[in-house]
Design a protein around this motif. Structure first.
Motif, short mmCIF file in Angstrom:
data_model
loop_
_atom_site.label_atom_id
_atom_site.label_comp_id
_atom_site.label_asym_id
_atom_site.label_seq_id
_atom_site.Cartn_x
_atom_site.Cartn_y
_atom_site.Cartn_z
N GLY A 24 -7.56 -38.19 -36.69
CA GLY A 24 -8.09 -37.04 -35.97
C GLY A 24 -7.79 -37.07 -34.48
O GLY A 24 -7.77 -36.02 -33.83
N SER A 65 -4.94 -34.92 -33.35
CA SER A 65 -5.05 -33.47 -33.49
C SER A 65 -5.39 -32.78 -32.17
O SER A 65 -5.27 -31.58 -32.04
N GLU A 122 -12.63 -43.87 -29.76
CA GLU A 122 -11.59 -44.54 -30.55
C GLU A 122 -10.44 -45.00 -29.66
O GLU A 122 -9.33 -44.46 -29.67
N PRO A 135 -13.24 -34.42 -33.77
CA PRO A 135 -11.96 -34.81 -34.37
C PRO A 135 -11.62 -36.29 -34.11
O PRO A 135 -11.00 -36.94 -34.95
N ASN A 157 -13.49 -38.80 -34.23
CA ASN A 157 -14.14 -39.64 -35.25
C ASN A 157 -13.90 -39.09 -36.65
O ASN A 157 -14.79 -39.07 -37.50
N SER A 158 -12.69 -38.64 -36.87
CA SER A 158 -12.35 -38.10 -38.20
C SER A 158 -10.97 -38.60 -38.62
O SER A 158 -10.17 -38.97 -37.78
N PRO A 159 -10.71 -38.56 -39.91
CA PRO A 159 -11.57 -38.09 -40.98
C PRO A 159 -12.29 -39.22 -41.71
O PRO A 159 -12.59 -39.09 -42.89
N PHE A 160 -12.61 -40.29 -41.05
CA PHE A 160 -13.09 -41.47 -41.79
C PHE A 160 -14.58 -41.45 -42.12
O PHE A 160 -15.03 -42.20 -42.98
#
Lengths: 407, 94
Positions: A43, A46, A153, B50, B52-55
């Motif tokens: 993600g 994106s 992240e 987004p 923290n996705s898509p987990f």
């Protein structure tokens, strides 16, 4: 077409135009958002792009509010990270511009014999000390956790190393005097939450760490005032320990006779007891299952190349950085056969035991895939891990980095 | 000549690489998006979704929204919280 694909297309076009010429370091770094660290959650690609904060070069903009900007590895090729390339990390969105003229640090607390207020000039009049130290976010490389865990992240660049100059925290505490009951020193910064009910970001460290001669309140970073987004006018420097304790825009320093409470001490910034080879313990905050994160684990990073880079057949020099929690780096070893045999890299300038230690390694690239694995060892014999030591917050990721270069 | 070529490359990169001070996050359309936009951005960028996705699965998103309310004190009412959890699980769940 996603933004990432657009960026990749733009990069490919520029690369074609280059007709074999190597792009400059700056150009590579400025397209880093299109070449994210392999392994971060899908993600991220994106939306992420390079973002420019005032006084900063474009950095990898993971979040603009609160600001969380990662340093591309191309800016980590020197043991000192330039101020305008230094990563930015905030938890809370209300970040005032603190003026030097009106800045005050309130020093006191129930564990102190008195209270004082320090101006920036007061700080600068105190005996000045310098320390070169790595500031690394506890969650650096969180994005590489498998399985993934929630949070910012980060790839590899939630870290930097600077020459910090300031007054010893011990000297500041001596101005009020500590009671013998004092167990922790707590810090608050000028930044605050967007809504009142969000816990303010308050952190404490044990008295023994606060009174260490290397723990300072810094007003200079690499010979200049701190950039706003790295804590102007002054921040706490806790060499060896992760960035969570390095309070930016510090406005209060309190001696405590009871453990600091609050979300940011527990449950945040905790590691499971006994899982990591940690020596510095924060006993007054420890419980049966978790303990505050303290010193950084030994680690290294290749910064000369990215995974998948093309190289020429023949002699190739790979280089990077190594660091740890303040014991100092003893050696860096590189394997070109998946870890069966190891060769010593050449260590570069030693700027002190808390600093990035540069290293370089020359090998002969053969046609096809050349895999390199790096492992640093510190002066007490600790090494990096081959397998991730999983923990729910994604801290302390020091898995040996492995990259493949294509010749 | 080489210098000119490099300058041209740098200019091309600069023109093609968007440097934004402010993020513009376009989340996927769907029921509950209005509640996400109305509540979450009060404190932080929508990029956290987004990112923290898509987990995260439905339970994972449930825990995140609950953490925002319980630990961070986000003033989100129950109905909105349910709508937000359902939207995140449906559009950003793993």
């Amino acid at each position: 077409m996603t933004r990432r694909h657009l960026l990749q297309a733009a990069g490919a076009g520029a690369a074609a135009a280059a007709a074999g010429l190597r792009l400059s370091t700056v150009a590579q770094a400025e397209s880093a958002a299109s070449r994210l660290t392999p392994g971060v959650p899908a993600g991220v690609a994106s939306y992420v792009q390079m973002g420019r904060l005032p006084g900063k070069r474009p950095l990898i903009q993971l979040a603009d509010r609160p600001p969380n900007y990662e340093t591309p590895i191309e800016y980590l090729r020197t043991p000192i990270t330039p101020n305008d390339a230094f990563f930015v990390r905030y938890h809370l969105s209300d970040i005032p511009e603190v003026k030097a003229e009106t800045y005050r640090i309130a020093v006191g607390g129930e564990g102190a014999n008195g209270t004082i207020e320090l101006t920036l000039d007061d700080l600068k009049k105190m005996p000045a000390v310098e320390v070169v130290a790595v500031n690394q976010c506890s969650g650096n490389r969180r994005g590489l956790s498998q399985p993934h865990v929630a949070g910012v992240e980060w790839g590899y660049g939630a870290m930097g190393c600077a020459r910090w100059r300031g007054a010893r925290l011990k000297d500041i505490l001596d101005k009020v005097g500590l009671k013998k009951e004092a167990i922790e020193i707590a810090f608050n910064g000028a930044d605050g939450p967007a809504v009142d009910k969000t816990p303010d970001f308050i952190k404490s460290i044990p008295v023994w760490k606060a009174t260490d001669e290397n723990t300072i309140v810094a007003y200079e970073m690499n010979g200049e005032p701190l950039p706003h987004f790295n804590g102007f006018p002054a921040r706490v420097i806790v060499p060896g320990w992760t960035g969570t304790y390095w309070m930016k825009h510090v406005i209060s320093i309190n001696a405590l006779t009871r453990p600091q409470g609050g979300f940011w001490m527990n449950p945040a910034y905790r590691i499971p007891v006994g899982k990591f080879p940690i020596r510095d313990r924060f006993i007054t905050q420890e419980n049966a299952t978790s303990t505050p994160i303290t010193e950084m684990v030994v680690n290294s990073l290749i910064t000369s190349h990215r995974d998948g880079d093309k190289v020429k057949v023949g002699k190739v020099v790979v280089s990077g950085l190594a660091w740890d929690g303040g014991y100092g780096i003893r050696s860096v070893e590189v394997s070109t056969d998946g870890g069966r045999t190891w060769f010593s890299a050449t260590l570069g300038a030693d700027l002190g035991r808390f600093a990035f230690r540069p290293w370089r390694f020359e090998f002969t690239a053969r046609r096809g895939r050349n895999t390199l694995t790096v492992n640093a060892t510190n002066k007490i014999g600790q090494t990096q891990t081959a397998e991730l030591i999983f923990n729910p917050a994604g801290y302390h990721n020091n898995v040996m980095q492995r990259i493949t270069l294509i010749a | 000549m080489r210098v000119i070529v490099l300058a041209a490359i740098a200019a091309t990169l600069a023109a093609n690489t968007a440097w934004a001070d402010e993020q513009e996050i376009k989340l996927k359309p769907g029921p509950g998006l209005d509640k996400v936009e109305a509540n979450c951005q009060a404190c932080h960028t929508l990029a956290y979704i987004p990112m923290n996705s898509p987990f995260l699965n439905a339970a994972g998103w449930d825990a995140e929204v609950t953490k925002m309310i319980k630990a961070y004190g986000a003033p989100i009412d129950d109905a909105d919280a349910q709508a937000i959890k359902a939207y995140l699980a449906a559009h950003y769940g793993g």
